[in-house]
Motif scaffolding. Structure first.
Motif, mmCIF file in Angstrom:
data_model
loop_
_atom_site.group_PDB
_atom_site.id
_atom_site.type_symbol
_atom_site.label_atom_id
_atom_site.label_comp_id
_atom_site.label_asym_id
_atom_site.label_seq_id
_atom_site.Cartn_x
_atom_site.Cartn_y
_atom_site.Cartn_z
ATOM 1 N N SER A 52 11.102 -0.118 8.337
ATOM 2 C CA SER A 52 11.001 -1.378 8.915
ATOM 3 C C SER A 52 12.138 -2.278 8.234
ATOM 4 O O SER A 52 12.848 -3.100 8.955
ATOM 5 N N ASN A 67 7.597 0.958 5.502
ATOM 6 C CA ASN A 67 8.220 -0.228 4.731
ATOM 7 C C ASN A 67 9.706 -0.120 4.862
ATOM 8 O O ASN A 67 10.387 -1.179 5.061
ATOM 9 N N GLY A 109 -3.669 -4.112 8.841
ATOM 10 C CA GLY A 109 -3.929 -2.791 8.795
ATOM 11 C C GLY A 109 -4.848 -2.257 7.575
ATOM 12 O O GLY A 109 -5.691 -1.571 7.929
ATOM 13 N N ARG A 163 2.963 4.595 4.091
ATOM 14 C CA ARG A 163 2.996 2.858 3.927
ATOM 15 C C ARG A 163 4.294 2.671 3.339
ATOM 16 O O ARG A 163 5.151 1.873 3.883
ATOM 17 N N PHE A 217 6.058 -8.111 8.821
ATOM 18 C CA PHE A 217 5.496 -6.532 8.224
ATOM 19 C C PHE A 217 4.472 -6.815 7.538
ATOM 20 O O PHE A 217 3.487 -6.093 7.543
ATOM 21 N N GLU A 218 4.582 -7.921 6.758
ATOM 22 C CA GLU A 218 3.498 -8.281 5.684
ATOM 23 C C GLU A 218 2.308 -8.575 6.311
ATOM 24 O O GLU A 218 0.999 -8.098 6.053
ATOM 25 N N HIS A 260 1.050 -7.641 9.352
ATOM 26 C CA HIS A 260 0.654 -6.705 10.157
ATOM 27 C C HIS A 260 0.076 -5.445 9.037
ATOM 28 O O HIS A 260 -0.996 -4.986 9.304
ATOM 29 N N GLN A 261 0.904 -5.560 7.982
ATOM 30 C CA GLN A 261 0.285 -4.811 7.106
ATOM 31 C C GLN A 261 -0.987 -4.978 6.441
ATOM 32 O O GLN A 261 -1.965 -4.248 6.207
ATOM 33 N N ARG A 262 -1.240 -6.205 6.261
ATOM 34 C CA ARG A 262 -2.480 -6.580 5.705
ATOM 35 C C ARG A 262 -3.564 -6.338 6.790
ATOM 36 O O ARG A 262 -4.770 -6.025 6.336
ATOM 37 N N ALA A 322 4.374 -1.330 10.023
ATOM 38 C CA ALA A 322 3.022 -1.613 9.242
ATOM 39 C C ALA A 322 1.951 -0.917 9.639
ATOM 40 O O ALA A 322 1.113 -0.776 8.938
ATOM 41 N N TRP A 323 1.969 -0.754 10.792
ATOM 42 C CA TRP A 323 0.713 0.216 11.438
ATOM 43 C C TRP A 323 0.912 1.889 11.229
ATOM 44 O O TRP A 323 -0.087 2.414 11.879
#
Lengths: 105, 331
Positions: B295, B292, B247, B288, B240-241, B243-245, B306-307
């Protein structure tokens, strides 16, 4: 009032060196050949920018070689000095000699 | 077998003019191919390739610089003023968004520092130093929001030329690159420095403190996962971290697209456009958190979670764009 005269053609040190090499060599030369002959004073990554500029100024002319050195590869571009290029180089050399401190002595 | 430089030439032909190709690119590629063909032995061939590609890179740089100089000459006053106005407003908006967010962290940081004074390892850091460590943590939000506000305010109600539009997209791309560096490496490093400064000794890294390279290594290499004792829950969290970054890194581009679509609505008032950008920013952060949560509860995959904010913002942009076209067609 005095009429403004047109600017005479300008020649940088690198352009002068290229013209010197091309005039000294009787045949047309390609870029890498000039880089090799210049003893590292010309760089292969930038020589074509200078050659392109000189062609626009009318100092040199270029054509593609008839058949590539290695069949299938891109043909290399050969460069020759024009009459204007030869005259400018001669004038430049004369001026450089005339104004150099060594000549004054 | 494809000759070296053929693909590069095809790529260059898409962006360079015929004259540039004939005078600059083709001679360099021809030199590379001729040298490679005449080189005897592996070592000389590699050397020919290396020097040839370096020459090509230098030439490309020159072409880019010459192109920029040419482009600058052809810019109209209106375009130049439009760009300057957008850049100036973007810079101001980034500062305006960043400062309050940054100052919000001040009481927490001060309290944290005070609470650690009487412990076994009292921190030697000052509040000022800790606040500096927090600057990169603010940027993932303030850069896209500030850019969107600057673009919306600077371009609202004006006809954009393709050149100005392209340059604004390039600016967004540059902001995206800055964001990648920030969320990938700078922010994790300052996060770790902040934690260690508060605690006064080494603290093992958490999800937010791993760089993009470290996160990717943990996810791709099973050995690294085993060595670090990464559980399946932690694996999802890492995923997750990461893909979040990614994004967050492209957020400047999506926010810029949203702002451009909003700004093209000439009837909307400028204040309304900026308010819409602020609401979009708030919505982005809410989605967001939602992503989170979903997920972590395994309701959706970490990648989708994340996306989610990016997808939501893109869908909103498309909807706003479509509604604008629809209104115009009906009128």
């Amino acid at each position: 009032m005095a009429r403004r005269l047109p600017h005479p053609p300008r020649l940088s040190t690198i352009e002068s060196l290229i013209l010197e090499l091309l005039i000294a060599n009787e045949d047309a030369m390609y870029g890498l050949q000039m880089v090799a002959a210049s003893r590292r004073r010309l760089k292969r990554g930038t020589i074509y920018v200078t050659l392109g500029r000189m062609e626009e100024k009318g100092f040199i002319t270029s054509r593609l070689e008839a058949a590539p050195a290695e069949a299938g590869g891109l043909p290399r571009r050969l460069y020759e000095p024009t009459a204007l290029g030869r005259r400018v180089q001669a004038a430049w050399t004369a001026a450089a000699q005339h104004f150099s401190p060594r000549f004054a002595q | 077998m494809i000759r070296p430089g053929t693909r590069l030439r095809t790529l260059a032909a898409r962006t360079c003019s015929e004259k540039t190709m004939a005078r600059l690119i083709d001679p360099v590629i021809a030199d590379l191919q001729a040298e490679y063909a005449s080189a005897i032995g592996m070592r000389r061939r590699w050397l020919a390739l290396f020097t040839g590609y370096i020459a090509f890179a230098k030439m490309s740089l020159w072409c880019g610089l010459l192109g920029l100089r040419e482009a600058r000459r052809n810019w109209s006053d209106e375009d130049r003023q439009g760009l300057l106005r957008t850049l100036w407003l973007t810079g101001c908006a980034i500062v305006i968004v960043s400062v309050p967010l940054w100052l919000l962290e001040l009481p927490t940081t001060r309290d944290l520092l005070e609470s650690m004074r009487d412990t076994e390892f009292p921190p030697s850091a000052t509040v000022q130093r800790l606040m500096i460590y927090l600057v990169p943590a603010i940027l993932p939000l303030s850069i896209p929001l500030g850019l969107a506000m600057g673009v919306a305010f600077g371009t609202h109600g004006r006809a954009l030329s393709p050149r100005l539009l392209g340059t604004i997209i390039l600016v967004a791309l540059a902001a995206s690159v800055v964001s990648v560096i920030n969320v990938g490496w700078l922010n994790p490093a300052t996060n770790q420095l902040y934690r260690e400064a508060i605690v006064g000794q080494y603290v093992p890294k958490g999800d937010h403190e791993f760089t993009l390279t470290e996160l990717n290594r943990c996810l791709v290499q099973p050995d690294a996962r085993a060595r670090l004792g990464v559980s399946s829950y932690r694996y999802r969290s890492f995923l997750f971290e990461l893909h979040q970054r990614l994004g967050l890194a492209i957020a400047p581009l999506t926010f810029c697209a949203f702002a451009l679509v909003l700004a093209s609505r000439r009837r909307a008032k400028r204040v309304a456009v900026v308010a819409a950008v602020c609401i979009a920013g708030l919505g982005y952060w809410l989605v967001r958190w939602l992503g989170n949560g979903l997920s972590l509860s395994e309701s959706v995959s970490p990648q989708l979670g994340a996306w989610m904010p990016q997808i939501a913002l893109l869908l909103t942009t498309i909807l706003v764009g479509i509604s604008r076209t629809f209104i115009r067609t009906r009128a």
